[in-house]
Design a protein around this motif. Sequence first.
Motif, PDB file in Angstrom:
ATOM      1  N   GLY A  41      -9.960  -8.635  -0.773  1.00  0.00           N
ATOM      2  CA  GLY A  41      -8.562  -9.044  -0.827  1.00  0.00           C
ATOM      3  C   GLY A  41      -7.746  -8.004  -1.568  1.00  0.00           C
ATOM      4  O   GLY A  41      -7.821  -6.802  -1.276  1.00  0.00           O
ATOM      5  N   ASP A  42      -6.981  -8.450  -2.553  1.00  0.00           N
ATOM      6  CA  ASP A  42      -6.176  -7.533  -3.363  1.00  0.00           C
ATOM      7  C   ASP A  42      -6.989  -6.894  -4.487  1.00  0.00           C
ATOM      8  O   ASP A  42      -6.483  -6.023  -5.204  1.00  0.00           O
ATOM      9  CB  ASP A  42      -4.983  -8.280  -3.984  1.00  0.00           C
ATOM     10  N   SER A  43      -8.230  -7.331  -4.645  1.00  0.00           N
ATOM     11  CA  SER A  43      -9.056  -6.844  -5.750  1.00  0.00           C
ATOM     12  C   SER A  43     -10.029  -5.763  -5.288  1.00  0.00           C
ATOM     13  O   SER A  43     -10.579  -5.828  -4.182  1.00  0.00           O
ATOM     14  CB  SER A  43      -9.840  -8.008  -6.370  1.00  0.00           C
ATOM     15  N   TYR A  44     -10.245  -4.808  -6.180  1.00  0.00           N
ATOM     16  CA  TYR A  44     -11.189  -3.717  -5.935  1.00  0.00           C
ATOM     17  C   TYR A  44     -12.145  -3.654  -7.129  1.00  0.00           C
ATOM     18  O   TYR A  44     -11.708  -3.715  -8.289  1.00  0.00           O
ATOM     19  CB  TYR A  44     -10.452  -2.391  -5.773  1.00  0.00           C
ATOM     20  N   TYR A  45     -13.441  -3.544  -6.835  1.00  0.00           N
ATOM     21  CA  TYR A  45     -14.443  -3.591  -7.895  1.00  0.00           C
ATOM     22  C   TYR A  45     -15.367  -2.381  -7.847  1.00  0.00           C
ATOM     23  O   TYR A  45     -15.642  -1.814  -6.785  1.00  0.00           O
ATOM     24  CB  TYR A  45     -15.321  -4.836  -7.755  1.00  0.00           C
ATOM     25  N   LEU A  46     -15.875  -2.059  -9.020  1.00  0.00           N
ATOM     26  CA  LEU A  46     -16.990  -1.136  -9.167  1.00  0.00           C
ATOM     27  C   LEU A  46     -17.991  -1.857 -10.068  1.00  0.00           C
ATOM     28  O   LEU A  46     -17.625  -2.338 -11.146  1.00  0.00           O
ATOM     29  CB  LEU A  46     -16.533   0.174  -9.809  1.00  0.00           C
ATOM     30  N   LYS A  48      -0.833  -4.503  -8.509  1.00  0.00           N
ATOM     31  CA  LYS A  48      -0.306  -3.847  -9.709  1.00  0.00           C
ATOM     32  C   LYS A  48      -0.414  -2.322  -9.636  1.00  0.00           C
ATOM     33  O   LYS A  48       0.333  -1.612 -10.308  1.00  0.00           O
ATOM     34  CB  LYS A  48      -1.057  -4.350 -10.946  1.00  0.00           C
ATOM     35  N   THR A  49      -1.371  -1.856  -8.843  1.00  0.00           N
ATOM     36  CA  THR A  49      -1.621  -0.415  -8.737  1.00  0.00           C
ATOM     37  C   THR A  49      -1.808  -0.043  -7.271  1.00  0.00           C
ATOM     38  O   THR A  49      -2.390  -0.812  -6.501  1.00  0.00           O
ATOM     39  CB  THR A  49      -2.896  -0.029  -9.526  1.00  0.00           C
ATOM     40  N   LYS A  50      -1.325   1.125  -6.892  1.00  0.00           N
ATOM     41  CA  LYS A  50      -1.476   1.573  -5.510  1.00  0.00           C
ATOM     42  C   LYS A  50      -2.954   1.720  -5.163  1.00  0.00           C
ATOM     43  O   LYS A  50      -3.758   2.154  -5.993  1.00  0.00           O
ATOM     44  CB  LYS A  50      -0.761   2.905  -5.305  1.00  0.00           C
ATOM     45  N   SER A  65      -4.447   3.856  -3.267  1.00  0.00           N
ATOM     46  CA  SER A  65      -4.924   5.245  -3.369  1.00  0.00           C
ATOM     47  C   SER A  65      -5.290   5.592  -4.808  1.00  0.00           C
ATOM     48  O   SER A  65      -6.291   6.277  -5.066  1.00  0.00           O
ATOM     49  CB  SER A  65      -3.866   6.210  -2.847  1.00  0.00           C
ATOM     50  N   LYS A  66      -4.497   5.111  -5.758  1.00  0.00           N
ATOM     51  CA  LYS A  66      -4.754   5.358  -7.175  1.00  0.00           C
ATOM     52  C   LYS A  66      -6.013   4.620  -7.629  1.00  0.00           C
ATOM     53  O   LYS A  66      -6.835   5.163  -8.392  1.00  0.00           O
ATOM     54  CB  LYS A  66      -3.545   4.904  -7.999  1.00  0.00           C
ATOM     55  N   ILE A  67      -6.170   3.382  -7.152  1.00  0.00           N
ATOM     56  CA  ILE A  67      -7.353   2.592  -7.495  1.00  0.00           C
ATOM     57  C   ILE A  67      -8.619   3.307  -7.029  1.00  0.00           C
ATOM     58  O   ILE A  67      -9.580   3.474  -7.790  1.00  0.00           O
ATOM     59  CB  ILE A  67      -7.277   1.185  -6.857  1.00  0.00           C
ATOM     60  N   LYS A  68      -8.618   3.741  -5.781  1.00  0.00           N
ATOM     61  CA  LYS A  68      -9.811   4.372  -5.219  1.00  0.00           C
ATOM     62  C   LYS A  68     -10.147   5.685  -5.920  1.00  0.00           C
ATOM     63  O   LYS A  68     -11.320   5.975  -6.198  1.00  0.00           O
ATOM     64  CB  LYS A  68      -9.632   4.591  -3.717  1.00  0.00           C
ATOM     65  N   SER A  69      -9.127   6.471  -6.223  1.00  0.00           N
ATOM     66  CA  SER A  69      -9.390   7.744  -6.906  1.00  0.00           C
ATOM     67  C   SER A  69      -9.924   7.501  -8.315  1.00  0.00           C
ATOM     68  O   SER A  69     -10.827   8.207  -8.787  1.00  0.00           O
ATOM     69  CB  SER A  69      -8.119   8.600  -6.957  1.00  0.00           C
ATOM     70  N   THR A  70      -9.393   6.477  -8.982  1.00  0.00           N
ATOM     71  CA  THR A  70      -9.851   6.141 -10.337  1.00  0.00           C
ATOM     72  C   THR A  70     -11.302   5.679 -10.324  1.00  0.00           C
ATOM     73  O   THR A  70     -12.131   6.143 -11.119  1.00  0.00           O
ATOM     74  CB  THR A  70      -8.968   5.039 -10.958  1.00  0.00           C
ATOM     75  N   LEU A  71     -11.622   4.759  -9.417  1.00  0.00           N
ATOM     76  CA  LEU A  71     -12.979   4.212  -9.362  1.00  0.00           C
ATOM     77  C   LEU A  71     -13.991   5.272  -8.934  1.00  0.00           C
ATOM     78  O   LEU A  71     -15.122   5.304  -9.441  1.00  0.00           O
ATOM     79  CB  LEU A  71     -13.027   3.006  -8.415  1.00  0.00           C
ATOM     80  N   ASN A  72     -13.606   6.128  -8.010  1.00  0.00           N
ATOM     81  CA  ASN A  72     -14.505   7.216  -7.603  1.00  0.00           C
ATOM     82  C   ASN A  72     -14.749   8.185  -8.756  1.00  0.00           C
ATOM     83  O   ASN A  72     -15.865   8.693  -8.935  1.00  0.00           O
ATOM     84  CB  ASN A  72     -13.926   7.964  -6.401  1.00  0.00           C
TER      85      ASN A  72
END
Length: 328
Positions: A267-272, A198-200, A202-209
Motif C-alpha cells: 500500500g502506502d507503506s514501504y519496509y526493509l 509523507k515522502t516521495k 523515489s526518495k523512499i526507495k533510494s534511502t532503503l537501498n
Amino acid sequence: MRKKQIGIKCMAISLVMACSVLNFTGCSIGDNTPIIGNITGLKSNQMFKIDELVCSKSEYMICLLDTAKQYAKDFGGSVDWKNKISDHKTLEEFVKDKVKESITVKYALAAMAKKNNVTLSDTEKTEVSKQASQYYKAMTDSEKDYTDAKEADVENLCEKYKLAEKVYSGITEHVGDDISEEDARVIKIQYIKMDSSKTKVSKIKSTLNEVKSVVEGGYQEFSREAKQYSVDSTVEKDIKKGEATLKYETEAFNLTKGKISDIIEDGDSYYLVYCVNNYIKDKTTENKKDMVEKAKEAVFNEQYSKFIDGSKNQFNDKQWKKIELPSL
C-alpha cells in the motif's frame, strides 16, 4: 437444612484435585435457555437437568462450597461476599455465576458421554469412589449441613466430572497434531517503515537501498539506521505467522539470521526487514502450544454447541436465586 457458620478448614483434598477436573471453556446453561421437548419441571432438590442427567442441589452446593473456599483462601481466609466488584455485581453474584457456568458445562459433557459411548472403567470407578470418600471424610459437620450432602453425592459429582474429562479428551485428543514447528515459528526482526504519503516514493526507495548497502557492507548497524529513518517508534519485534500482511510475512519468514529483505511495498507503506533471529525456540514452543489449545477449543466448542442446541435442558433459577454463599 440447618444453616451454620462454616469456619475455615483446609481439606485434605480439594474437590478440584479430587475429581481431576479440566477447566473447560464454553457456554453454560442459562436460566433463559429455550426448552426443547417436554420438561416436567424440577424439584426443589434438583438444580438443573440436561436430557436425562440431573444435577442435585447437594451436588451443586458441594461445588459452590469448594469454590467459595478457594476464593476465601486466595483472599487470606475472610471474605465479604456482599462487596461490590463492579457497579452491577457483588462478589457473591460473580462466584455464583462462575460455578453455574463451570458445573453446567461439565454436566453437559457428562450427558454427552452416552452419545459418544464413553464410560468409566472399573479402575476409574474405584479411584473416583476412593477420592470421593476421602473428600467427604474431610468435610466438617457444618459443611455437610450447608451442602446437605452425603458421600454418594460427592461420588456422583466426581463421576460426572471424570466423565466430562474423558469426553473432552476424546473430542480433542488428536486435534492440533498437524500443527508443525514451521506453522508456529516465531522470529525476531528489526525493520524500517517509510510512508509514501509523507515522502516521495523515489526518495523512499533510494534511502532503503542505501541502508541495505551500508549495513550489508558492514559500515552501519541496521538498528541505528532504523531509528533514524523509520516512521515507527519501535524498530524491533517478535512476529508470528498471521500477524502481518502476506507479502510482509513471506519476505520476513524467508530470511535467515543476519540477512536483509528487498524493499517490501505494501500500500502506502514501504519496509526493509532485517532478521535478528529466524527461530526463537522457546517462543515457538509456547506459540505451538497456544495454537494447539485454540484448535482444540474450536473443535470442542463446535461439538458442545451442537449438543446443547439439540438437548432438552432446564435450570432451577428459583432455587439458584435463594442460594447464599457460606460465611467463611
